[in-house]
Design a protein around this motif. Structure first.
Motif, PDB file in Angstrom:
ATOM      1  N   THR A 171       0.826  -1.092  -0.067  1.00 36.11           N
ATOM      2  CA  THR A 171      -0.044   0.186  -0.019  1.00 36.11           C
ATOM      3  C   THR A 171       0.795   1.418  -0.058  1.00 36.11           C
ATOM      4  O   THR A 171       0.437   2.232  -0.666  1.00 36.11           O
ATOM      5  CB  THR A 171      -0.930   0.017   1.427  1.00 36.11           C
ATOM      6  N   PHE A 172       1.914   1.163   0.776  1.00 37.33           N
ATOM      7  CA  PHE A 172       2.711   2.418   0.727  1.00 37.33           C
ATOM      8  C   PHE A 172       3.425   2.578  -0.508  1.00 37.33           C
ATOM      9  O   PHE A 172       3.831   3.614  -1.179  1.00 37.33           O
ATOM     10  CB  PHE A 172       4.069   2.001   2.133  1.00 37.33           C
ATOM     11  N   ILE A 173       3.860   1.548  -1.308  1.00 33.98           N
ATOM     12  CA  ILE A 173       4.542   1.768  -2.489  1.00 33.98           C
ATOM     13  C   ILE A 173       3.555   2.227  -3.418  1.00 33.98           C
ATOM     14  O   ILE A 173       3.872   3.097  -4.347  1.00 33.98           O
ATOM     15  CB  ILE A 173       5.134   0.049  -3.059  1.00 33.98           C
ATOM     16  N   GLU A 174       2.292   1.725  -3.519  1.00 31.29           N
ATOM     17  CA  GLU A 174       1.368   2.135  -4.468  1.00 31.29           C
ATOM     18  C   GLU A 174       1.048   3.700  -4.203  1.00 31.29           C
ATOM     19  O   GLU A 174       0.879   4.573  -5.196  1.00 31.29           O
ATOM     20  CB  GLU A 174       0.154   1.536  -4.244  1.00 31.29           C
ATOM     21  N   ASP A 175       1.031   4.151  -3.038  1.00 30.89           N
ATOM     22  CA  ASP A 175       0.831   5.442  -2.648  1.00 30.89           C
ATOM     23  C   ASP A 175       1.880   6.474  -3.237  1.00 30.89           C
ATOM     24  O   ASP A 175       1.634   7.516  -3.810  1.00 30.89           O
ATOM     25  CB  ASP A 175       0.426   5.768  -1.048  1.00 30.89           C
ATOM     26  N   ASP A 176       3.438   6.066  -3.052  1.00 30.59           N
ATOM     27  CA  ASP A 176       4.296   6.741  -3.571  1.00 30.59           C
ATOM     28  C   ASP A 176       4.097   6.872  -5.201  1.00 30.59           C
ATOM     29  O   ASP A 176       4.656   7.986  -5.576  1.00 30.59           O
ATOM     30  CB  ASP A 176       5.735   6.061  -3.023  1.00 30.59           C
ATOM     31  N   LEU A 177       3.738   5.616  -5.727  1.00 28.22           N
ATOM     32  CA  LEU A 177       3.993   5.693  -7.171  1.00 28.22           C
ATOM     33  C   LEU A 177       2.705   6.545  -7.795  1.00 28.22           C
ATOM     34  O   LEU A 177       2.967   7.054  -8.795  1.00 28.22           O
ATOM     35  CB  LEU A 177       3.837   4.218  -7.665  1.00 28.22           C
ATOM     36  N   LYS A 178       1.646   6.779  -6.830  1.00 32.60           N
ATOM     37  CA  LYS A 178       0.424   7.742  -7.664  1.00 32.60           C
ATOM     38  C   LYS A 178       1.078   9.135  -7.456  1.00 32.60           C
ATOM     39  O   LYS A 178       0.656   9.888  -8.379  1.00 32.60           O
ATOM     40  CB  LYS A 178      -0.686   7.376  -6.615  1.00 32.60           C
ATOM     41  N   VAL A 179       1.795   9.115  -6.485  1.00 37.13           N
ATOM     42  CA  VAL A 179       2.339  10.531  -6.690  1.00 37.13           C
ATOM     43  C   VAL A 179       3.149  10.805  -7.665  1.00 37.13           C
ATOM     44  O   VAL A 179       3.235  11.846  -8.314  1.00 37.13           O
ATOM     45  CB  VAL A 179       2.954  11.121  -5.037  1.00 37.13           C
ATOM     46  N   ALA A 180       4.226   9.754  -7.851  1.00 36.64           N
ATOM     47  CA  ALA A 180       5.162  10.040  -8.934  1.00 36.64           C
ATOM     48  C   ALA A 180       4.428  10.023 -10.244  1.00 36.64           C
ATOM     49  O   ALA A 180       4.926  10.963 -11.233  1.00 36.64           O
ATOM     50  CB  ALA A 180       5.962   8.794  -8.749  1.00 36.64           C
ATOM     51  N   ILE A 181       3.570   9.178 -10.499  1.00 37.12           N
ATOM     52  CA  ILE A 181       2.699   9.280 -11.729  1.00 37.12           C
ATOM     53  C   ILE A 181       2.001  10.727 -11.801  1.00 37.12           C
ATOM     54  O   ILE A 181       1.996  11.221 -13.239  1.00 37.12           O
ATOM     55  CB  ILE A 181       1.460   8.234 -11.915  1.00 37.12           C
ATOM     56  N   GLU A 182       1.487  11.270 -10.990  1.00 35.26           N
ATOM     57  CA  GLU A 182       0.852  12.420 -11.351  1.00 35.26           C
ATOM     58  C   GLU A 182       1.878  13.663 -11.573  1.00 35.26           C
ATOM     59  O   GLU A 182       1.544  14.526 -12.129  1.00 35.26           O
ATOM     60  CB  GLU A 182      -0.011  12.706  -9.733  1.00 35.26           C
TER      61      GLU A 182
END
Length: 492
Positions: A197-208
């Motif tokens: 979940t933590f990994i996905e949250d970081d990647l969501k910001v990176a994608i944005e």
């Protein structure tokens, strides 16, 4: 972008940056200095400090394959990861050469294995440096707010990358999202689900917040961009069997202007950062300590290499005769040493690639970029995600990969042919699994693919693989001891 214009040049200053930006960095990553140490009062004050801090956060990415840390360069997925599978033999001078690798090959892992300790230390080093950027850079005044946001997004990508390596190696691990203060260094394990979940949250910001490299100049290459973040999110989702999520992020990535290139060129110097490359780790041999150790690791001993990571005959036999990928991926040299005589051309020197043998910094200082994520991998992840609901589209993307393969190097033989359009269900799924093995061979995915698809014991059981044990590695004993028992051990 001034950071990107200096990126490859500034690689050689990584160690300097780490030295001036931190008071100390212990070798023990649950000891003082484990997840956070005080920064000097005169650092993280300017945009230049932020740039240097980000460069430092990239350095462990390189260290896993670089010449500066021999143990780390044996512990990455290209070697340690796939040794013990039906694809890769440890190799070397003799059967017990490289005991940390031999333990993996015979599935006799111990808590004192030096390779697994290197993974732990290097990844947490990267998390520390990413956390410092994320903690300190928001307080720096930038002339361009978007540039500040971009630096922070790159740090998010890197932190996600390091945690992804950790969660695949160990399962749940200590979750640290900031530099820690004295007395906070012993952190218990979070669950595997919490880490993902933590990994996905970081990647969501990176994608944005990250730009696409296609909108930047060539000096940007080597930095994470939107495509890299989308691709990593697809891989993270695939490893959790979140196939709907693989498709969602795949749709976004496939809308970007990536194009498959000739397979025979992909792992040559001319193929670096081609239009089918989603993310690479940059290396250079024009100065000491800028290169990668991987070609020397995988080159036959008779021509200056170490001979690790040899190719098993089972993998050679998996290819159809005249599949151009076989010759483009491997070469045979009967040098009289221990092993199979088959070697990985994807990380090779001339005459087996167009990368010259390094003349600066020793044979371990090669210029070969490490290819982390390719468009063909994206296509195959996407096909696997949709095969049960949209087999026509799944076949379409697999056949894109196969068409490129049969046209590689100007081949006119017509092999491999397209998959039949009538394939469905388990037959289609198995065809996708096989295509991943052939297309991505020698790139460090076989072990994880067998585990995540539940095939590991069936394929590797005769070699010693045991379910509910070898899916992940033991927590390094040194870290358990440093934590005074707070870190619980895996099934070892």
């Amino acid at each position: 972008m001034k950071l990107y214009n200096r990126f490859k040049k500034n690689i050689k200053y990584f160690s300097l940056v780490l030295g001036v930006s931190l008071v100390s960095c212990s070798d023990d990553y649950l000891d003082v200095g484990a997840y956070g140490t005080p920064v000097l009062s005169n650092f993280y004050q300017t945009e230049t400090d932020a740039e240097q801090g980000l460069i430092a956060a990239y350095s462990p990415l390189r260290e896993m394959y670089g010449t500066e840390n021999f143990l780390a360069s044996t512990s990455n997925d290209l070697l340690f990861g796939d040794i013990g599978t039906d694809d890769i033999l440890k190799g070397g001078a003799r059967s017990n050469d490289g005991p940390q690798l031999f333990d993996k090959e015979i599935f006799n892992m111990t808590t004192s294995n030096t390779a697994i300790e290197a993974v732990w230390k290097v990844c947490y080093k990267g998390i520390l440096y990413a956390n410092l950027v994320l903690d300190k850079v928001p307080d720096i005044e930038f002339t361009d707010a978007d540039y500040q946001k971009q630096i922070l997004a790159e740090a998010r990508f890197l932190r996600a990358y390091y945690y992804f390596d950790l969660v695949n190696s160990f399962g749940g691990v200590p979750l640290v999202d900031k530099p820690l203060e004295t007395g906070e260094y012993v952190v218990p394990r979070s669950t595997q689900e919490e880490i993902y979940t933590f990994i996905e949250d970081d990647l969501k910001v990176a994608i944005e917040d990250l730009p696409s490299r296609f909108d930047q100049g060539t000096a940007y290459l080597g930095h994470a961009d939107k495509g890299a973040a989308l691709g990593m999110m697809m891989r993270v989702s695939l490893y959790q069997n979140k196939m709907g999520q693989v498709k969602t992020y795949g749709d976004q990535l496939l809308a970007m202007p990536y194009v498959l290139q000739d397979y025979s060129t992909l792992f040559n110097n001319v193929g670096e950062w081609n239009s089918g490359s989603v993310f690479e780790i940059n290396f250079s041999s024009n100065a000491n300590k800028l290169g990668t150790l991987m070609p020397r690791m995988m080159t036959p001993r008779s021509i200056g290499g170490i001979g690790f990571g040899q190719i098993k005959q089972e993998l050679i036999d998996a290819y159809e005769p005249n599949d151009p990928r076989l010759e483009a991926s491997f070469y045979q040299l009967a040098d009289g040493g221990y092993g199979t005589t088959w070697y990985n051309r994807k990380y090779a020197w001339a005459p087996y690639s167009d990368y010259e043998i390094p003349t600066t910094g020793g044979f371990g200082n090669s210029a070969n970029n490490v290819r982390v994520l390719r468009l063909a991998d994206v296509y195959l992840m996407y096909a696997e995600a949709v095969y049960s609901t949209d087999p026509t589209t799944a076949i379409e993307y697999v056949n894109k990969v196969r068409k490129r393969a049969r046209e590689s190097g100007g081949s006119t033989v017509g092999i491999p042919a397209d998959l039949p359009t009538t394939l469905t269900g388990d037959d289609l799924r198995d065809a996708i699994y096989k295509e991943r093995r052939l297309e991505l061979a020698g790139e460090g995915f076989r072990y994880h693919d067998l585990i995540r698809t539940g095939r590991a014991e069936a394929v590797l059981g005769s070699s010693g693989f045991v379910t509910n044990k070898y899916e992940i590695m033991p927590i390094p004993l040194s870290q358990v001891l440093l934590s005074q028992g707070v870190l619980t051990q895996n099934n070892y």
